[in-house]
Design a protein around this motif. Structure first.
Motif, PDB file in Angstrom:
ATOM      1  N   LYS A 166       7.801   4.209  -1.920  1.00 36.07           N
ATOM      2  CA  LYS A 166       5.808   4.040  -1.510  1.00 36.07           C
ATOM      3  C   LYS A 166       6.428   2.613  -0.562  1.00 36.07           C
ATOM      4  CE  LYS A 166       1.589   5.753  -1.041  1.00 36.07           C
ATOM      5  NZ  LYS A 166       1.446   4.538   0.046  1.00 36.07           N
ATOM      6  N   SER A 169       8.465   2.900   2.014  1.00 40.06           N
ATOM      7  CA  SER A 169       8.007   3.855   3.325  1.00 40.06           C
ATOM      8  C   SER A 169       6.426   3.100   3.608  1.00 40.06           C
ATOM      9  CB  SER A 169       8.062   5.453   2.888  1.00 40.06           C
ATOM     10  OG  SER A 169       6.447   4.817   1.662  1.00 40.06           O
ATOM     11  N   ASP A 170       5.618   2.690   3.403  1.00 37.42           N
ATOM     12  CA  ASP A 170       4.827   1.677   4.276  1.00 37.42           C
ATOM     13  C   ASP A 170       5.321   1.063   4.799  1.00 37.42           C
ATOM     14  OD1 ASP A 170       2.784   3.597   2.490  1.00 37.42           O
ATOM     15  OD2 ASP A 170       2.644   2.407   1.122  1.00 37.42           O
ATOM     16  N   THR A 172       7.732   1.369   7.428  1.00 41.04           N
ATOM     17  CA  THR A 172       8.842   1.374   7.803  1.00 41.04           C
ATOM     18  C   THR A 172       8.405   0.571   9.673  1.00 41.04           C
ATOM     19  OG1 THR A 172       7.182   3.501   8.434  1.00 41.04           O
ATOM     20  CG2 THR A 172       8.984   3.659   6.971  1.00 41.04           C
ATOM     21  N   GLY A 416       3.397  12.769   1.975  1.00 47.35           N
ATOM     22  CA  GLY A 416       4.344  12.590   1.366  1.00 47.35           C
ATOM     23  C   GLY A 416       5.305  12.283   2.751  1.00 47.35           C
ATOM     24  N   ASP A 419       5.603   9.621   5.437  1.00 45.82           N
ATOM     25  CA  ASP A 419       6.328   8.380   5.042  1.00 45.82           C
ATOM     26  C   ASP A 419       7.507   8.315   4.479  1.00 45.82           C
ATOM     27  OD1 ASP A 419       3.585   7.304   4.613  1.00 45.82           O
ATOM     28  OD2 ASP A 419       2.877   8.023   2.783  1.00 45.82           O
TER      29      ASP A 419
END
Length: 474
Positions: A166, A169-170, A172, A416, A419
């Protein structure tokens, strides 16, 4: 007043002005020069070995001219290198796809590694917060292998201890802009390693014409478009239910009609029946003759048709109980695909409470019990909120076309999904660029895949009706 320090501690005190606090000088341990030299030599040798192992073609093309020139002079080097270079050029001109797969993309990966990722890795990691700068030392995730495809760069990275997926993905957007890409997608390879995908261009920017009708009856997976990696988009029909969500003009009709088009030979052979619910009266009415009388437009007719599908499902389940666990379509016992164009009109916006209850109960029954007995549901809607579609989790396969809000992506594809790169809220609203483009999440994989459905025009639908009829070809 300062207390007098014993011994030699007083000389280690530093004070620039009388008003500042007393600062102790840290102890400095001097590393022997030989250790520093050996460390740098080991790093350089291991880097050269790793680069040669991962990029042998690039290593050969860069070192061979230098070595041959140093040993034999530039004339001999040119004479020796001319034949292989001529062969590579001829290969590229005569068979470009295989040359790109075996040579071109490998050279591109090496160039992107040197010029883009290794060059910008340290500042991008530090600025994005994925790396740490502590006490003069950088703690960075380790850059791994670079692989280039026809449309994207795939970068592997080893996360720092204590990081989570995460955390990547936070960020990107930071990663995409740091390496000069439009978007970035994060996927898990294994524990501690992530795969970053940076598209170089959009292979789905051009609309796809209607695909050719299969020559022989097929029950799926059926080809309805193209995936982002250039491979055909095959959608499973048997043994699943499909939910399609997208804003107005996002291309839901492209998916529905592409599925029907791919099923036409099986439909004509009697192996498949399409039961169409068209409360908007604008989409499925074009192909009404293809449905063999299983067509409904008014809410009352839609409720009756769904009840008939439930009755068929229950009768088939009672007949197959104890005999077989899965249904095999035949002419006497065909697969039934219930297509609902705008399901929210029937389940959320319906004013008649009795009809709303009947329709919701029938859809819930079909989606919970119909897979094993050959009854599937394909439903399309614009608003994926729970109060609009409270049974959306009963659809194993989900497709998100252009959506209005980022929160809706996870509503459709699951928590998700955005994300992990399913940016359905950023799909262009221009029909030429975004109609039919979406992300699909299958029951068998949590990672969303970007796809584009072929566009089936009104003329294509009229030609389908003129060519095929239920029960055989016209």
């Amino acid at each position: 007043m300062f207390r007098k320090l014993p011994g030699d501690e007083a000389r280690n005190l530093v004070s620039t002005t009388p008003d500042t606090a007393v600062v102790f000088r840290p102890a400095v341990v001097k590393t022997p020069a030989i250790l520093t030299i050996l460390t740098w030599a080991w790093r350089m040798i291991s880097s050269l070995v790793r680069t040669t192992w991962r990029h042998p073609i690039a290593a050969f093309l860069t070192t061979a001219p230098i070595v041959l020139t140093a040993l034999y002079g530039w004339r001999v080097a040119l004479l020796l290198l001319a034949p292989p270079l001529t062969g590579l050029i001829a290969w590229a001109l005569l068979d470009r796809p295989t040359f790109a797969r075996h040579v071109g993309y490998r050279l591109l990966a090496w160039w992107r590694l040197i010029w883009v990722y290794r060059r910008h890795w340290q500042p991008t990691m530090i600025v994005s917060g994925l790396g740490r700068h502590l006490r003069g030392r950088d703690y960075l995730p380790k850059l791994g292998k670079i692989t280039c495809t026809s449309w994207a760069d795939q970068v592997t990275a080893r996360m720092l201890n204590g990081q989570a997926v995460k955390d990547w993905s936070d960020r990107t957007d930071h990663l995409a802009h740091g390496f000069g890409a439009t978007t970035c997608r994060v996927a898990v390879l294994k524990s501690g390693r992530v795969l970053l995908t940076f598209p170089r261009h959009d292979p789905l920017a051009v609309p796809l014409p209607a695909l050719a009708i299969p020559a022989a009856p097929t029950l799926g997976p059926v080809e309805i478009g193209k995936r982002e990696d250039g491979t055909p988009w095959l959608l499973k029909i048997l043994g699943t239910h499909i939910l399609i969500s997208g804003a107005t003009g996002a291309g839901k009709g492209s998916i529905i009609w592409s599925v029907i088009r791919a099923l036409l030979p099986a439909l004509a052979a009697g192996l498949v029946q399409v039961w169409a619910l068209d409360p908007k009266l604008m989409e499925l009415s074009y192909g009404k003759p293809l449905f063999g009388g299983h067509y409904a437009a008014t809410p009352e007719a839609c409720a009756d048709l769904l009840d008939a599908a439930v009755t068929l499902m229950q009768e088939r389940a009672a007949r197959l109980a104890g005999v077989q666990r899965t249904h095999t379509p035949t002419e006497q016992d065909p697969f039934v695909l219930v297509v609902v164009d705008e399901v929210a009109f029937l389940t959320a916006y319906q004013q008649d409470r009795d009809l709303k209850r009947r329709i919701s109960a029938a859809l819930a029954t079909l989606t919970t019990q119909g897979r094993a007995v050959g009854v599937g549901v394909m439903a399309a809607l614009q608003d994926p909120r729970k109060e609009v579609m409270n049974i959306r989790n009963l659809f194993p396969d989900k497709i998100a076309l252009r959506l209005d809000e980022s929160e809706q992506v996870d509503m459709v594809l699951g928590d998700g999904a955005r994300d992990r790169g399913a940016l359905a809220d950023q799909i262009s609203s221009t029909p030429e660029l975004g109609a039919g483009v979406g992300y699909v999440r299958l029951e068998t994989s949590p990672d969303p895949v970007r796809v584009r459905a072929a566009f089936v025009s009104d003329a294509d639908i009229h030609a389908m009706v003129a060519t095929f009829t239920v029960g055989g070809a016209a």
